[in-house]
Motif scaffolding. Structure first.
Motif, PDB file in Angstrom:
ATOM      1  N   PHE A 214      -8.859  17.903 -61.021  1.00  0.00           N
ATOM      2  CA  PHE A 214      -9.228  17.147 -62.206  1.00  0.00           C
ATOM      3  C   PHE A 214     -10.701  17.248 -62.527  1.00  0.00           C
ATOM      4  O   PHE A 214     -11.258  16.428 -63.251  1.00  0.00           O
ATOM      5  N   GLY A 215     -11.383  18.235 -61.944  1.00  0.00           N
ATOM      6  CA  GLY A 215     -12.739  18.600 -62.321  1.00  0.00           C
ATOM      7  C   GLY A 215     -13.718  17.447 -62.361  1.00  0.00           C
ATOM      8  O   GLY A 215     -14.569  17.381 -63.247  1.00  0.00           O
ATOM      9  N   ILE A 216     -13.627  16.556 -61.380  1.00  0.00           N
ATOM     10  CA  ILE A 216     -14.498  15.393 -61.468  1.00  0.00           C
ATOM     11  C   ILE A 216     -15.881  15.700 -60.921  1.00  0.00           C
ATOM     12  O   ILE A 216     -16.047  16.533 -60.042  1.00  0.00           O
ATOM     13  N   HIS A 267      -6.441   4.170 -63.165  1.00  0.00           N
ATOM     14  CA  HIS A 267      -7.360   3.796 -64.232  1.00  0.00           C
ATOM     15  C   HIS A 267      -8.475   4.851 -64.362  1.00  0.00           C
ATOM     16  O   HIS A 267      -8.804   5.306 -65.461  1.00  0.00           O
ATOM     17  N   LEU A 268      -9.029   5.259 -63.216  1.00  0.00           N
ATOM     18  CA  LEU A 268     -10.110   6.262 -63.241  1.00  0.00           C
ATOM     19  C   LEU A 268      -9.619   7.590 -63.810  1.00  0.00           C
ATOM     20  O   LEU A 268     -10.271   8.207 -64.659  1.00  0.00           O
ATOM     21  N   LEU A 269      -8.445   8.005 -63.329  1.00  0.00           N
ATOM     22  CA  LEU A 269      -7.924   9.300 -63.803  1.00  0.00           C
ATOM     23  C   LEU A 269      -7.569   9.240 -65.289  1.00  0.00           C
ATOM     24  O   LEU A 269      -7.828  10.185 -66.041  1.00  0.00           O
ATOM     25  N   LEU A 270      -7.004   8.101 -65.707  1.00  0.00           N
ATOM     26  CA  LEU A 270      -6.668   7.965 -67.139  1.00  0.00           C
ATOM     27  C   LEU A 270      -7.922   8.048 -68.000  1.00  0.00           C
ATOM     28  O   LEU A 270      -7.911   8.663 -69.069  1.00  0.00           O
ATOM     29  N   SER A 271      -9.036   7.477 -67.495  1.00  0.00           N
ATOM     30  CA  SER A 271     -10.252   7.527 -68.314  1.00  0.00           C
ATOM     31  C   SER A 271     -10.790   8.967 -68.362  1.00  0.00           C
ATOM     32  O   SER A 271     -11.342   9.394 -69.375  1.00  0.00           O
ATOM     33  N   ILE A 272     -10.614   9.736 -67.274  1.00  0.00           N
ATOM     34  CA  ILE A 272     -11.028  11.149 -67.304  1.00  0.00           C
ATOM     35  C   ILE A 272     -10.197  11.909 -68.352  1.00  0.00           C
ATOM     36  O   ILE A 272     -10.720  12.669 -69.179  1.00  0.00           O
ATOM     37  N   ILE A 273      -8.879  11.655 -68.342  1.00  0.00           N
ATOM     38  CA  ILE A 273      -7.995  12.352 -69.284  1.00  0.00           C
ATOM     39  C   ILE A 273      -8.378  11.975 -70.723  1.00  0.00           C
ATOM     40  O   ILE A 273      -8.462  12.834 -71.610  1.00  0.00           O
ATOM     41  N   LYS A 274      -8.650  10.689 -70.918  1.00  0.00           N
ATOM     42  CA  LYS A 274      -8.984  10.219 -72.263  1.00  0.00           C
ATOM     43  C   LYS A 274     -10.252  10.911 -72.763  1.00  0.00           C
ATOM     44  O   LYS A 274     -10.302  11.422 -73.879  1.00  0.00           O
ATOM     45  N   GLN A 290     -11.779  24.687 -66.464  1.00  0.00           N
ATOM     46  CA  GLN A 290     -11.034  25.644 -65.638  1.00  0.00           C
ATOM     47  C   GLN A 290     -10.411  24.930 -64.437  1.00  0.00           C
ATOM     48  O   GLN A 290     -10.497  25.413 -63.322  1.00  0.00           O
ATOM     49  N   ASP A 291      -9.856  23.759 -64.612  1.00  0.00           N
ATOM     50  CA  ASP A 291      -9.214  23.091 -63.488  1.00  0.00           C
ATOM     51  C   ASP A 291      -7.755  22.815 -63.858  1.00  0.00           C
ATOM     52  O   ASP A 291      -7.345  23.042 -65.008  1.00  0.00           O
ATOM     53  N   LEU A 292      -6.971  22.313 -62.877  1.00  0.00           N
ATOM     54  CA  LEU A 292      -5.536  22.177 -63.137  1.00  0.00           C
ATOM     55  C   LEU A 292      -5.265  21.211 -64.287  1.00  0.00           C
ATOM     56  O   LEU A 292      -4.416  21.479 -65.136  1.00  0.00           O
ATOM     57  N   LEU A 293      -6.014  20.124 -64.330  1.00  0.00           N
ATOM     58  CA  LEU A 293      -5.811  19.170 -65.421  1.00  0.00           C
ATOM     59  C   LEU A 293      -6.118  19.829 -66.769  1.00  0.00           C
ATOM     60  O   LEU A 293      -5.358  19.682 -67.733  1.00  0.00           O
ATOM     61  N   GLY A 294      -7.238  20.573 -66.832  1.00  0.00           N
ATOM     62  CA  GLY A 294      -7.615  21.256 -68.068  1.00  0.00           C
ATOM     63  C   GLY A 294      -6.526  22.229 -68.499  1.00  0.00           C
ATOM     64  O   GLY A 294      -6.175  22.312 -69.684  1.00  0.00           O
TER      65      GLY A 294
END
Ligand code: HEM
Length: 519
Positions: A214-216, A267-274, A290-294
């Motif tokens: 998730f490229g954090i 909550h943290l992951l949802l805010s990254i996606i948002k 270039q990450d799996l989420l992207g």
């Protein structure tokens, strides 16, 4: 009023009786009618108490540290002592119980082939008892779901792991590993040559998977991953009664803490996606990471056809699944590799020669094509996954009654626990050198000469074969190449050889090694 309360009480008692006793007893009778043997269960705990007692007795008698024990890779009776005992008594297929849940134990590849092959495989899902238990970690991620839902997610996720997409993650892997190596170098220079490699390798793998999934950023990453690890500890290091009805009520604080951590992570992951989605709206898809989420978000956006898009909630669950399914397994493969290479230094030399030959001193040209040339490193990985399989078991559940041949019926709800460690250490399948570290057995075949094609299952089998195996192979080869180019490794006298089952197969007391810089 009084008679209503009495009726309610009677109904409640009947429900309890049926959950705790009648239903499990009926399943037991049906399973026994197939001729399966097994230890006698004691409801509502099933065989849990005996499993705990056997583990306790075994662990108090196996913490010896002589080099012969270290070189002894015959680990089945150490990591799964209750199964080793029952296997001797009842054979390679038998029934045991986790609470009121029936489990068919399988360490016989031919039996496995018969019950999962062809049309029957569609009738197997994932055990609901584990799905419930691990919900805060995986939610409805790929590893836990079945049926059409699984098929849809698998179809969307698989291309994210293509070699082209994985090549985009190389620099993240090199960056994290280089900073771990810098830290090791500093410590070695200051005279501290003994390092517990497990601790660092796990942290490095978690950092890599957090970045590649998730490229954090460093800071966000730290928070998410500390919470993810705290949740894992909460769920798996405590005394638990999996399969016992209402067992969560026995440790309400732990269940609540795990649930709360799960919510915070979501909550943290949802805010990254948002924020990713907002960026994409503002700047277009060219900013895609270039990450799996992207990659999954881009696929969602491209998908304008009939296929249902993954929701933000589903994306969160998949990110968590990548983190939990991906970091510890890969880290353990690397940790056990360093231990075995330290024990058999001739293999360090063989791999170093191969690295020099393949890269010719230039590690900047790392990609999947060049990494595939490290064939001997591939044999070493396969042999490590055989002897110390990070995923020690695979599970299934019969979604409906399953007929096998003319006689056998596996009742709906029966779970299957496939003992990968037992099969990987079975002399009948591998020959009398089964417990020796011999990577060259994989020279001629990817199956290492195993006598049955379902006897070697480090990444599972069938349609549910590990979706992240190419990512693992890439990360494994990158990390090992960089490490072997910088250091040589020896087992520290303080190392205690005590592999242990804790969802994965881990060293109980870390892996302290002595490092020497390569001149
Ligand atoms: C040495 C490293 C690894 C090992 C030994 C391993 C092992 C396995 C095994 C045995 C399964 C099959 C489970 C089953 O059939 O029930 C599996 C599935 C899976 N693995 Fe891995 N894995 C590794 C690395 C990874 C990585 C790096 C990722 C992701 C980043 C990953 C994600 C998954 C997922 C999502 C599934 C579920 C696939 C499905 O059910 O369709 N794994 N893995």
């Amino acid at each position: 009023m009084e008679s209503f309360v009495t009726l309610l009480f009677l109904l409640f008692s009947l429900a309890l009786l049926s959950v705790f006793w009648l239903l499990p007893s009926a399943s037991l009778r049906r399973l026994k009618s197939n001729g399966f043997l097994g230890p006698s269960p004691n409801f509502p705990f099933g065989n849990l108490m005996e499993m705990r007692q056997t583990s306790k007795t075994s662990s108090s008698s196996t913490t010896t540290t002589t080099t012969t024990t270290i070189g002894n890779h015959d680990i089945h009776s150490v990591v799964l002592p209750y199964f080793a005992r029952w296997k001797k008594l009842y054979g390679k297929v038998f029934v045991y119980w986790l609470g009121t849940e029936p489990f068919l134990y399988v360490a016989e590849p031919e039996f496995l082939k018969q019950i999962v092959s062809g049309v029957l495989s569609k009738s197997w899902g994932k055990p609901s008892v584990f799905r419930q238990d691990r919900r805060p970690m995986f939610g409805n991620g790929l590893v836990m779901v079945d049926g059409d839902y699984w098929q849809h997610h698998r179809h969307i996720i698989t291309p994210a792991f293509s070699p082209a997409n994985l090549n985009g993650m190389v620099s993240l892997m090199v960056e994290s590993t280089t900073s771990m190596i810098d830290e090791w170098s500093k410590r070695v220079r200051s005279g501290e040559s003994e390092i517990d490699v497990e601790k660092y390798i796990i942290r490095n793998a978690a950092e890599i998977i957090a970045k590649t999934s998730f490229g954090i950023s460093e800071d966000e990453g730290k928070i998410v991953f500390e919470k993810l690890q705290a949740m894992q500890t909460m769920l798996f290091k405590s005394q638990r009664f999996v399969g016992v009805p209402f067992s969560k009520l026995l440790s309400p604080m732990k269940s609540y803490e795990a649930w709360k951590l799960g919510k915070e992570i979501d909550h943290l992951l949802l805010s990254i996606i948002k924020s990713r989605k907002e960026n994409e709206l503002a700047y277009g898809t060219s900013t895609t990471h270039q990450d799996l989420l992207g990659i999954l978000l881009a696929r969602n956006q491209e998908n304008t056809g009939r296929e249902r898009k993954l929701t933000a909630r589903e994306l969160v669950d998949e990110c968590k699944t990548f983190f939990f399914g991906g970091h510890e397994t890969t880290a353990l493969a690397l940790t056990w590799t360093l231990f075995l290479l330290a024990l058999y230094p001739q293999w360090q030399d063989i791999l170093r020669d191969e690295i020099i030959e393949v890269f010719n001193g230039d590690h900047h040209s790392l990609d999947s094509t060049i990494l595939s040339k490290l064939t001997k490193m591939g044999w070493v990985l396969n042999e490590v996954l055989r002897l110390y399989s990070p995923a020690p078991n695979v599970t299934r559940q019969a979604i409906k009654d399953i007929k096998v041949g003319n006689k056998m019926v596996i009742p709906k709800g029966t779970n299957m626990w496939i003992d990968v460690v037992a099969m990987h250490h079975d002399e009948e399948l591998w020959g009398d050198d089964v417990n020796e570290f011999r990577p060259e057995r994989f020279k001629e075949s990817n199956n290492g000469g195993c006598k049955h094609r379902m006897g070697y299952l480090p990444f599972g089998f069938g349609g549910r074969l590990c979706v992240g195996r190419n990512l693992t192979m890439m990360e494994y080869k990158i990390v090992l190449t960089l490490l072997l180019s910088k250091f040589s490794f020896k087992v520290s006298p303080s190392y205690l050889h005590c592999p242990r089952y804790m969802l994965s197969l881990r060293p109980s007391h870390g892996v302290p090694l002595i490092l020497e810089p390569i001149q």
